[in-house]
Design an enzyme around this catalytic site. Structure first.
Site, PDB file in Angstrom:
ATOM      1  N   HIS A  17      50.028 -10.571  86.767  1.00 38.88           N
ATOM      2  CA  HIS A  17      51.213 -11.298  86.871  1.00 38.88           C
ATOM      3  C   HIS A  17      51.006 -12.904  86.396  1.00 38.88           C
ATOM      4  O   HIS A  17      51.916 -13.474  85.538  1.00 38.88           O
ATOM      5  CB  HIS A  17      51.570 -11.549  88.254  1.00 38.88           C
ATOM      6  CG  HIS A  17      52.622 -10.462  88.781  1.00 38.88           C
ATOM      7  ND1 HIS A  17      52.614 -10.043  89.967  1.00 38.88           N
ATOM      8  CD2 HIS A  17      53.625 -10.210  88.009  1.00 38.88           C
ATOM      9  CE1 HIS A  17      53.944  -9.238  90.036  1.00 38.88           C
ATOM     10  NE2 HIS A  17      54.287  -9.339  88.910  1.00 38.88           N
ATOM     11  N   GLU A  35      61.040   9.056  71.724  1.00 39.01           N
ATOM     12  CA  GLU A  35      59.510   9.087  72.141  1.00 39.01           C
ATOM     13  C   GLU A  35      59.011  10.256  72.398  1.00 39.01           C
ATOM     14  O   GLU A  35      57.815  10.305  73.059  1.00 39.01           O
ATOM     15  CB  GLU A  35      59.806   7.670  73.204  1.00 39.01           C
ATOM     16  CG  GLU A  35      60.710   7.761  74.150  1.00 39.01           C
ATOM     17  CD  GLU A  35      60.795   6.601  74.937  1.00 39.01           C
ATOM     18  OE1 GLU A  35      59.865   5.708  75.073  1.00 39.01           O
ATOM     19  OE2 GLU A  35      61.671   6.540  76.040  1.00 39.01           O
ATOM     20  N   ASP A  94      55.400   4.942  73.449  1.00 39.03           N
ATOM     21  CA  ASP A  94      55.182   6.366  74.121  1.00 39.03           C
ATOM     22  C   ASP A  94      55.108   7.589  73.009  1.00 39.03           C
ATOM     23  O   ASP A  94      54.371   8.723  73.339  1.00 39.03           O
ATOM     24  CB  ASP A  94      56.587   6.906  74.837  1.00 39.03           C
ATOM     25  CG  ASP A  94      56.335   6.132  76.334  1.00 39.03           C
ATOM     26  OD1 ASP A  94      55.319   6.305  76.833  1.00 39.03           O
ATOM     27  OD2 ASP A  94      57.431   5.522  76.838  1.00 39.03           O
ATOM     28  N   CYS A 124      61.289   0.045  68.308  1.00 34.03           N
ATOM     29  CA  CYS A 124      61.148  -0.866  69.226  1.00 34.03           C
ATOM     30  C   CYS A 124      59.799  -1.105  70.127  1.00 34.03           C
ATOM     31  O   CYS A 124      59.591  -1.769  71.150  1.00 34.03           O
ATOM     32  CB  CYS A 124      62.182  -0.975  70.458  1.00 34.03           C
ATOM     33  SG  CYS A 124      62.487   0.508  71.325  1.00 34.03           S
TER      34      CYS A 124
END
Ligand code: PEP
Ligand code: MG
Length: 575
Positions: free
Chosen positions: A188, A429, A453, A500
């Site tokens: 994070h 994908e 992916d 993308c």
């Protein structure tokens, strides 16, 4: 002297070390000197006070459109309110430990539990738990929690761990760089630092050689830091920083220009977003819109699902900002490595091959319906497109389109306005769709290639598994052949084809993608200017042949060296 680490947020800085002040800790063996009831009541009231502070911050971040910070704070809020955590505290108080000691013991218990799950992403939440525990202990003992919000001079912040909440509330203008002994690119604190534009190197290991107030050179492009720095090294660092800033400045000229190759071919450069906070940067850098809104982040780190109205407000806000430029809303892509608590999904042996994305949405259709209603309602405020992820067979696409049409009918019935011509597309994908692209494109308006992916599914390589990361390679001619096929078929059908995945901003991959005929790229906001710069050095007349050659190579390594040898010196200087 050099310490190596992982570059987690790009940039370079020369500055004085500020070792993070130690956060007050509780002695886990300390016995209580007050009654059990008094100890419990001090914990209860401290949890309440801290919760109130957090709630205020969550609202403030949401109002400011800082959704990443808000999401982080929401995670902390949920952790602070965790039943198991409270039970642990009260049990230790019952055993005679003081309130701060009981909190410390319960935190460690929770951390042991998270650690034992053996999942690297869950393990990263351990730091968040310790962060919460320390805040709560400070609240109980009435001691100030360290504060980075009013730093007086510019520093390079050094710590073994930095609680994400501290960074979120810091004055980032005074933080020239961040260096952490622990942490990974996906923790994070790294995501936050990158979002805040702070050059960051993490995972440095032993950092005890660094001293407060001493100058260091942080190179968060190479992922290293130089300390005990000599005059020569300082001079070198200054030159490097100047060079880096010059480059960044040079890139600024691309804010005003459209993506275009040296031979005048227009290439649309769009951005990938996961909340509203990066939209302004994207517009400022002259992006052609949002090519991928990873909406699943709206569903994560909370106890309930986002309502239709909540989503509508977010989509409307971004659509309005973008005006006529597209906002491509990808429907929820949960599962795999992304978890949604409110769905209580059972863990699976092969999550990337399991119950995820469109598979969940076609099963729990209310979720999809709410999302489609929200996106369609937002469509009158801009140029909204809708995209389905992880389509792997035609039945899924047919069913998703059927629901899409049904939702439109319901909106008409409810007298809720929407743009009747909203374009709909899919992420390509999964190899089964890539090889039959011709059939799929007939039914929709656009493709967006999800190379992240597509690479993992084509090569049978888990994209998160570090042990086999050397096998995860989109330069593999097998992957490239599929990508070339998708682009060719889509272009031939006169529809829009975009890419993308991370590959879209890969400096070596770009010439190949152009050579395959790709004219739409969607990249992380921080890469928009760089991609436009690289495009200006490419000549599409020559790239078709290069791309064709790549498809005839035997290995990813061969493709890479061929592209490398082909590139001009000017292009190479940006690699
Ligand atoms: C992809 O798979 O390439 C993609 C863009 O989707 P995500 O990374 O969110 O899975
Ligand atoms: Mg994907």
């Amino acid at each position: 002297m050099i310490i190596k680490g992982i570059a987690a947020s790009p940039g370079k800085a020369l500055g004085k070390v500020m070792i993070m002040q130690e956060i007050p800790k509780a002695d886990p063996e300390q016995k209580r000197t007050v009654s059990k009831e008094e100890a419990i009541s001090s914990v209860d009231s401290s949890i309440l006070e801290l919760s109130e502070t957090m709630k205020k911050l969550i609202d403030q971040y949401h109002t400011q459109g800082e959704h990443i910070k808000a999401t982080l704070m929401e995670t902390h809020y949920t952790m602070l309110r965790d039943r198991l955590f409270h039970d642990g505290i009260f049990k230790s108080i019952g055993e005679g430990y003081s309130a701060p000691a009981a909190v410390a013991r319960s935190v460690e218990e929770q951390c042991r539990l998270l650690d034992s799950l053996g999942d690297s992403l869950i393990r990263e939440r351990i730091d968040d738990f310790r962060d919460i525990g320390n805040q709560l202990i400070c609240q109980i003992i009435g001691q100030n929690y360290p504060d980075l919000s009013n730093l007086k001079e510019e520093v390079i912040l050094v710590a073994r761990n930095l609680p994400p909440s501290l960074l979120a509330n810091s004055n980032s203008k005074k933080i020239a760089g961040l260096l952490l002994g622990n942490g990974s690119r996906t923790s994070h604190v790294s995501i936050l630092a990158s979002n805040m534009g702070i050059p960051t190197v993490v995972g440095c290991g032993d950092i005890s050689a660094l001293e407060n107030g001493k100058r260091i050179y942080l190179d968060a492009v190479a992922g290293q830091v130089t300390y005990n720095i000599t005059a020569d090294e300082i001079a070198f660092a200054k030159k490097e920083i100047e060079k880096y800033h010059d480059r960044m400045l040079k890139l600024q000229m691309f804010t005003q220009t459209a993506g275009c190759t040296a031979d005048g071919v227009r290439v649309h450069v769009l951005g990938n977003i996961m909340d509203t906070s990066t939209t302004d940067k994207l517009i400022q850098d002259g992006a052609d819109g949002v090519g991928l809104f990873r909406t699943e982040f709206l569903y994560m780190n909370r106890d309930n699902l986002p309502s239709e109205d909540e989503q509508f407000a977010i989509y409307k806000n971004i659509a309005e900002k973008l005006g006529s430029k597209p906002l491509t809303v990808r429907t929820m892509d949960i599962g795999g490595d992304k978890e949604v608590k409110s769905l209580s999904l059972p863990s699976e042996a092969n999550p990337f091959l399991g119950y995820r994305a469109i598979r969940i949405c076609l099963d729990k259709t209310d979720i999809l319906t709410d999302q489609l209603r929200a996106a369609l309602r937002a469509s009158i405020y801009g140029n909204v497109k809708i995209m389905f992820p992880m389509i792997s067979n035609m039945d899924e696409l047919d069913r998703a389109l059927e629901i899409f049409e049904q939702v439109k009918k319901e909106l008409l019935h409810d007298n809720l306005p929407f743009d009747k011509n909203v374009q709909v597309g899919i992420m390509v994908e999964v190899p089964s769709v890539a090889v039959m692209a011709n059939q799929y494109i007939q039914k929709i308006d656009f493709f967006s290639i999800g190379s992240n992916d597509l690479t993992q599914y084509t090569l049978a390589v888990d994209r998160l598994n570090e042990k086999i990361s050397n096998l995860y390679d989109y330069f593999n001619p097998g992957v490239l052949t599929l990508i070339a096929n998708i682009i060719h078929i889509c272009n031939h059908a006169g529809k829009i084809c975009s890419l993308c995945g991370e590959m879209a901003a890969d400096k070596l991959a770009l010439p190949l993608l152009l050579g395959f005929g790709l004219r739409n790229l969607s990249v992380n906001p921080s890469s928009i200017l760089m991609v436009k710069n690289l495009l200006s050095m490419c000549d599409t007349n020559k790239l078709g042949v290069l791309a064709q050659k790549a498809l005839e190579m035997e290995s990813a390594g061969q493709v890479r060296s061929m592209v490398q040898n082909y590139l001009s010196d000017q292009y190479q200087s940006w690699l």
